[in-house]
Design an enzyme around this catalytic site. Structure first.
Site, PDB file in Angstrom:
ATOM      1  N   THR A  73      38.832  36.925  36.616  1.00 37.42           N
ATOM      2  CA  THR A  73      40.268  36.626  36.607  1.00 37.42           C
ATOM      3  C   THR A  73      40.984  36.912  37.926  1.00 37.42           C
ATOM      4  O   THR A  73      41.602  36.017  38.512  1.00 37.42           O
ATOM      5  CB  THR A  73      40.960  37.428  35.489  1.00 37.42           C
ATOM      6  OG1 THR A  73      40.367  37.055  34.244  1.00 37.42           O
ATOM      7  CG2 THR A  73      42.450  37.148  35.455  1.00 37.42           C
ATOM      8  N   ASN A  94      37.158  42.294  39.524  1.00 37.22           N
ATOM      9  CA  ASN A  94      38.238  42.959  38.785  1.00 37.22           C
ATOM     10  C   ASN A  94      38.141  44.466  38.930  1.00 37.22           C
ATOM     11  O   ASN A  94      39.108  45.180  38.673  1.00 37.22           O
ATOM     12  CB  ASN A  94      38.159  42.601  37.298  1.00 37.22           C
ATOM     13  CG  ASN A  94      38.620  41.178  37.011  1.00 37.22           C
ATOM     14  OD1 ASN A  94      39.071  40.474  37.914  1.00 37.22           O
ATOM     15  ND2 ASN A  94      38.502  40.759  35.766  1.00 37.22           N
ATOM     16  N   ASP A 192      41.727  33.227  27.009  1.00 38.50           N
ATOM     17  CA  ASP A 192      40.730  34.190  27.483  1.00 38.50           C
ATOM     18  C   ASP A 192      40.502  35.325  26.485  1.00 38.50           C
ATOM     19  O   ASP A 192      39.361  35.641  26.130  1.00 38.50           O
ATOM     20  CB  ASP A 192      41.170  34.768  28.832  1.00 38.50           C
ATOM     21  CG  ASP A 192      40.203  35.792  29.371  1.00 38.50           C
ATOM     22  OD1 ASP A 192      39.125  35.407  29.848  1.00 38.50           O
ATOM     23  OD2 ASP A 192      40.507  37.013  29.290  1.00 38.50           O
ATOM     24  N   HIS A 196      36.893  36.056  24.592  1.00 32.90           N
ATOM     25  CA  HIS A 196      36.079  37.280  24.666  1.00 32.90           C
ATOM     26  C   HIS A 196      35.789  37.819  23.262  1.00 32.90           C
ATOM     27  O   HIS A 196      34.673  38.206  22.942  1.00 32.90           O
ATOM     28  CB  HIS A 196      36.825  38.369  25.442  1.00 32.90           C
ATOM     29  CG  HIS A 196      36.787  38.183  26.930  1.00 32.90           C
ATOM     30  ND1 HIS A 196      35.616  38.178  27.649  1.00 32.90           N
ATOM     31  CD2 HIS A 196      37.791  38.035  27.838  1.00 32.90           C
ATOM     32  CE1 HIS A 196      35.896  38.009  28.932  1.00 32.90           C
ATOM     33  NE2 HIS A 196      37.198  37.918  29.083  1.00 32.90           N
ATOM     34  N   ASP A 240      41.619  29.975  35.509  1.00 32.35           N
ATOM     35  CA  ASP A 240      40.812  30.697  36.496  1.00 32.35           C
ATOM     36  C   ASP A 240      39.306  30.548  36.284  1.00 32.35           C
ATOM     37  O   ASP A 240      38.529  30.617  37.234  1.00 32.35           O
ATOM     38  CB  ASP A 240      41.201  32.186  36.509  1.00 32.35           C
ATOM     39  CG  ASP A 240      41.234  32.791  35.110  1.00 32.35           C
ATOM     40  OD1 ASP A 240      41.105  32.040  34.117  1.00 32.35           O
ATOM     41  OD2 ASP A 240      41.394  34.021  35.000  1.00 32.35           O
ATOM     42  N   HIS A 241      38.890  30.349  35.043  1.00 27.04           N
ATOM     43  CA  HIS A 241      37.454  30.300  34.726  1.00 27.04           C
ATOM     44  C   HIS A 241      37.282  29.836  33.296  1.00 27.04           C
ATOM     45  O   HIS A 241      38.267  29.720  32.555  1.00 27.04           O
ATOM     46  CB  HIS A 241      36.809  31.679  34.895  1.00 27.04           C
ATOM     47  CG  HIS A 241      37.549  32.748  34.121  1.00 27.04           C
ATOM     48  ND1 HIS A 241      37.452  32.859  32.760  1.00 27.04           N
ATOM     49  CD2 HIS A 241      38.418  33.706  34.520  1.00 27.04           C
ATOM     50  CE1 HIS A 241      38.217  33.849  32.352  1.00 27.04           C
ATOM     51  NE2 HIS A 241      38.847  34.374  33.401  1.00 27.04           N
ATOM     52  N   HIS A 339      32.675  35.794  31.002  1.00 26.20           N
ATOM     53  CA  HIS A 339      32.666  34.919  32.178  1.00 26.20           C
ATOM     54  C   HIS A 339      32.419  35.815  33.372  1.00 26.20           C
ATOM     55  O   HIS A 339      32.407  37.032  33.241  1.00 26.20           O
ATOM     56  CB  HIS A 339      34.012  34.192  32.304  1.00 26.20           C
ATOM     57  CG  HIS A 339      35.175  35.145  32.298  1.00 26.20           C
ATOM     58  ND1 HIS A 339      35.647  35.759  33.442  1.00 26.20           N
ATOM     59  CD2 HIS A 339      35.920  35.634  31.275  1.00 26.20           C
ATOM     60  CE1 HIS A 339      36.649  36.559  33.118  1.00 26.20           C
ATOM     61  NE2 HIS A 339      36.835  36.512  31.805  1.00 26.20           N
TER      62      HIS A 339
HETATM   63 ZN   LIG Z   1      40.628  35.251  33.427  1.00 24.42          ZN
END
Ligand SMILES: [Zn+2]
Length: 456
Positions: A73, A94, A192, A196, A240-241, A339
């Site tokens: 992120t 991160n 996101d 998760h 972002d991903h 991710h």
């Molecule tokens: Zn993210």
């Protein structure tokens, strides 16, 4: 139809050159950059997004955005707003550690400008222009004094602030501020957080979560329309991903390979950052055959394609798990989706959609790099970009004020032109033959029925 395409394109190119002079009106161009965290590119193909699809129908879509390694992120959000790879903007994970200053960084301890100052984000550059300000309803780094500057309007990060509250702030700032807000960001934690929690393959909860994301997009567009911002504002919606499914059966346990006292663990999964406490080679040797589902790199051997090497914050040994695998230390699996994996994996890619006066309507492109967003945004805002790793040329076809040729159309133009030329040449030759032919034959031909098509 090829000739039609050719003619249409000729007219269009004239139209484009005729219009480029018109954009220098009183108000400077404005841009809202929106991120829905962890929005995997293929969600768009596999789920219904009526509001987002309406947005795309009147704008542009890039189906896959190749993001930067590691696909996390903070690093990718900073690449979007700087156009730099992680090794160049300094937010390499991160969770980070700087061995010179002994400072630690994490997503809950990110306020020290030290970590961010290796680059200049676009909201700072935008504010250095005369009579312009920036605003942020959250985005990693926007509540930090980067180069001693925050956006003129910003919110301290808090996941408990609702989407509507963030959106209300943004529209208020865009509507009333003086000097005007010309660049703004809006960030939202979904899909996101649920990706998760449930894993992207989940069929019970993910459809609901993705519908909520689409509803937020509906509310965003409606709010911009009600505020009278919709027609003049450029809006980019991206992420972002992506997200990959994890499993209890795909764990890599470092404790089975190496003693914890041999190293400091700076970051764990799916890319582990290892700072050896003993000889580097010894640590490397213990880890290199730890799992067939994990690549182990000495810093100097990290593949060039990752652009992830030349920064002091990248640790001496980096472990990269295969897609869907989780690196643990004698612990069970804590999340079903993750991710951070190899940025060449399609499941790690986000998408990009955009709408507004700077963008074409109904144009689709298959791919671009995440670092290309920055030069495109600078171009739209009329800002001189900082040195960056992006290429404006990759986004030219999205922009109304740029001339771009797509390969299929280029081939169409060439074939069309050749057909026109061949037809003309044939006609000229036929005419000449007819004119120069002896009279008796000419008369005979005119009386011949078979000749009719030629006269046409
Ligand atoms: Zn993210």
């Amino acid at each position: 139809t090829l000739t039609m395409t050719f003619l249409a394109l000729l007219m269009f190119s004239g139209f484009v050159t005729g219009c480029t002079g018109n954009s220098s009106d009183s108000l400077p161009p404005r841009l809202l950059l929106v991120s829905f965290d962890g929005f995997r590119a293929d969600y768009l193909q596999n789920y219904e997004f009526p509001h987002l699809q309406n947005f795309i129908k009147e704008g542009v879509l890039v189906e896959h955005v190749k993001n930067v390694f590691i696909t996390k992120t903070f690093p990718n959000h900073y690449s979007i707003v700087t156009g730099l790879y992680e090794e160049s903007h300094g937010i390499v994970a991160n969770s980070m550690y700087d061995s010179v200053t002994k400072k630690y960084f994490s997503d809950s301890n990110d306020k020290d400008p030290f970590w961010w100052n290796e680059a200049v984000p676009i909201w700072v550059t935008n504010q250095l222009q005369e009579n312009r300000s920036s605003a942020a309803a959250m985005w990693p780094g926007t509540d930090v004094r980067i180069h001693n500057t925050t956006p003129s309007y910003f919110m301290n990060y808090s996941p408990s602030v609702t989407f509507k509250e963030r959106l209300n702030n943004i529209t208020a700032w865009l509507s009333t501020s003086n000097p005007p807000v010309t660049f703004a960001t809006l960030y939202w934690e979904e899909p996101d957080a649920s990706g998760h929690k449930y894993g992207p393959d989940d069929k019970e909860n993910m459809p609901r979560v993705l519908k909520e994301v689409d509803d937020h997009i509906g509310v965003l567009v409606q709010k911009l329309k009600m505020s009278g911002l919709w027609e003049s504002l450029n809006v980019i919606i991206t992420s972002d991903h992506g997200m990959s499914q994890c499993s209890e059966s795909r764990l890599i346990n470092l404790d089975l390979c190496i003693d914890r006292s041999d190293y400091s663990l700076i970051d764990l999964t799916p890319v582990a950052a290892i700072l050896p406490k003993i000889n580097i080679t010894e640590v490397y040797d213990k880890l290199k055959n730890c799992s067939p589902h994990m690549n182990v790199y000495l810093k100097e051997d990290i593949p060039n394609r990752f652009n992830y090497q030349h920064n002091d914050r990248i640790q001496p040994i980096v472990l990269v798990a295969d897609e869907g695998w989780t690196i643990v230390r004698n612990k069970s699996l804590s999340k079903l989706g993750d991710h951070g994996y190899d940025n060449s994996l399609p499941a790690m890619h986000p998408f990009l959609a955009a709408h507004g006066p700077a963008f074409h309507r109904g144009y689709k492109q298959s791919t671009m790099d995440i670092v290309d967003i920055y030069p495109m945004m600078c171009h739209i805002l009329g800002l001189k970009p900082q040195p960056n790793n992006g290429t404006l040329g990759h986004t030219k076809c999205l922009l109304v004020d740029q001339w771009c040729i797509h390969l299929p159309e280029a081939i169409g133009i060439v074939i069309g032109a050749l057909l026109v030329l061949t037809t003309l040449t044939c006609l000229v030759i036929l005419m000449q033959n007819r004119l120069s032919a002896p009279r008796p034959f000419s008369r005979l031909q005119l009386q011949d029925d078979d000749d009719d098509p030629l006269i046409e």
